[in-house]
Structure formats: structure tokens, C-alpha cells
Write a protein that holds these residues in place. Sequence first.
Motif, PDB file in Angstrom:
ATOM      1  N   LYS A  80      -8.117  -4.627  -7.292  1.00  0.00           N
ATOM      2  CA  LYS A  80      -8.866  -3.286  -7.632  1.00  0.00           C
ATOM      3  C   LYS A  80      -8.121  -2.537  -9.107  1.00  0.00           C
ATOM      4  O   LYS A  80      -7.369  -2.339  -9.003  1.00  0.00           O
ATOM      5  N   GLU A 101      -0.895  -1.720  -7.624  1.00  0.00           N
ATOM      6  CA  GLU A 101      -1.511  -1.960  -6.497  1.00  0.00           C
ATOM      7  C   GLU A 101      -3.197  -1.355  -6.911  1.00  0.00           C
ATOM      8  O   GLU A 101      -3.755  -2.289  -5.756  1.00  0.00           O
ATOM      9  N   ASP A 102      -3.545  -0.761  -7.966  1.00  0.00           N
ATOM     10  CA  ASP A 102      -4.782  -0.404  -8.344  1.00  0.00           C
ATOM     11  C   ASP A 102      -4.329   0.386  -9.175  1.00  0.00           C
ATOM     12  O   ASP A 102      -3.524   0.864  -9.830  1.00  0.00           O
ATOM     13  N   GLN A 133     -10.118   2.565  -7.197  1.00  0.00           N
ATOM     14  CA  GLN A 133     -10.924   2.668  -5.301  1.00  0.00           C
ATOM     15  C   GLN A 133     -10.906   3.724  -5.477  1.00  0.00           C
ATOM     16  O   GLN A 133     -10.395   4.593  -5.742  1.00  0.00           O
ATOM     17  N   GLU A 183       0.725  -1.168   0.217  1.00  0.00           N
ATOM     18  CA  GLU A 183      -0.540  -0.177   0.142  1.00  0.00           C
ATOM     19  C   GLU A 183       0.922   1.332  -0.150  1.00  0.00           C
ATOM     20  O   GLU A 183       0.390   2.481   0.091  1.00  0.00           O
TER      21      GLU A 183
HETATM   22 CA    CA Z   1      -5.127  -0.923  -1.885  1.00  0.00          CA
END
Ligand code: CA
Length: 204
Positions: free
Chosen positions: A119, A95-96, A122, A50
Motif C-alpha cells: 500500500k 511496509e506502507d 493506509q 507490520e
Molecule cells: Ca500494513
Amino acid sequence: SATFAATGASCKSTGSVPVAETIKIDGGTYDGGCKTFNGTSALGDGSQGEAQKAYFRIMNGATLKNVIIGKNGADGIHSWYGGTLDNITWTDIGEDAFSVKKAGNVTLKNITGKAGEDKFIQQNAEGTITVTNCILDGAAKFYRQNGGKTFKTTINVSGCDISNLKEGVFRTDSPTSVASLKNSRIRNVPTICIGYAAGKCTSS
Ligand code: CA
Ligand code: ADA
Ligand code: CA
Ligand code: CA
């Protein structure tokens, strides 16, 4: 199924640009000229960690167009206070792919994303997201409102071709959030709506 055939983004790469820090676009239009933007390790590794950085941050109604995000999508593209993405390809979602970080309405049109783990979109702050002419092939969710949040979000999707999702198209934990899917083609997707209150998530 629908009669509409989504074409998604249309760039053929015109060259390569390294990206070592987030490119911030505060109003106006940034035209990427169909170059492939390749994040260095300073942005992140494209994993599910993240702490990664975005390639671009659109701010205050800015438009970002004609961009290919290269291998290692890091944390994709962020929006602060609204804006537009037009003709964007994520060749390998990290990550997205796109995140609403600060409240505002966003328009995403003519976009293609591939090879996501979790995802695609987001949403972490309020606003309406409007998506037209998109292709997503491979992710867990097309859209996720940030987990555990109960403010109202709105996402309207039309003219999209969405395939190979592990979970579903839309997911929220908010009883007031709404979502709609229209005129789109959906293949190998377990479900459309996850967590929405009755009548708040529709597919037609
Ligand atoms: Ca995330
Ligand atoms: C996860 C994480 C959030 C936020 C979000 C994002 O949902 O729990 O804190 O980092 O991802 O914006 O990618
Ligand atoms: Ca990926
Ligand atoms: Ca993220």
C-alpha cells in the motif's frame, strides 16, 4: 487521461539525517529542508513486516514539509488527529508510505512515492483524505481502508500520475466509504475501485 501533468514532490536532497526513533510533530510546521531522512534498523527493515515504526508522526493538525524519506521506508509517516504533508518524497516505500492511525482529516499535496510492495496510503481511522499533485510509481494499491473495517472513510484524489499498481487504486471493505479520482493519469493499473458499493467510487 487528463491534461494535468503531475509534478509531485520537488526536493533535491540537501544532505542526510539518520532517524533512530519516530519524530513527533505536535501541531505547527516541521520543515525538513529537503534533507534525506534515513531510518536506522531501529525503525524497521522496510519489508512487509507490520511491527515497524514511522519516520514521522504528525499530530493535531501539524504540517510536515520538504522531506525525502530515504531507502528503507519502514512504516513511513503516520497521522494522529489530522494534518498536512507537503512536498514529501518516498524514494523506496517500505511496509506502507502514509497511514491515518487516529481519526482526523489529512491533506497530502505535492508528493512522490516509488517502489512500494503493497500500500501507498493506509487508513485505519475515520476522516477525509485529500490528495493533490502526486506521483506514485509502483505499489499494489494506492489506497487501502484497513481490511475488514466498516466505518466510513473518504478519499479524494486529483492531479495525480499513478502507474504500475498490482491491484488497483482504491480498496475498501466498507459499504459506506467513498472515493473519487479526478484529472489524473493512470497507467498499468488493473482497476480503480475494489470493494466499494455502487456509486461510491468514481473516476472522471
Ligand atoms: Ca500494513
Ligand atoms: C495490515 C494489517 C493491519 C495494520 C495495517 C497497517 O492491513 O492487517 O493490522 O497493521 O496493515 O496499518 O499497516
Ligand atoms: Ca520498497
Ligand atoms: Ca503500516
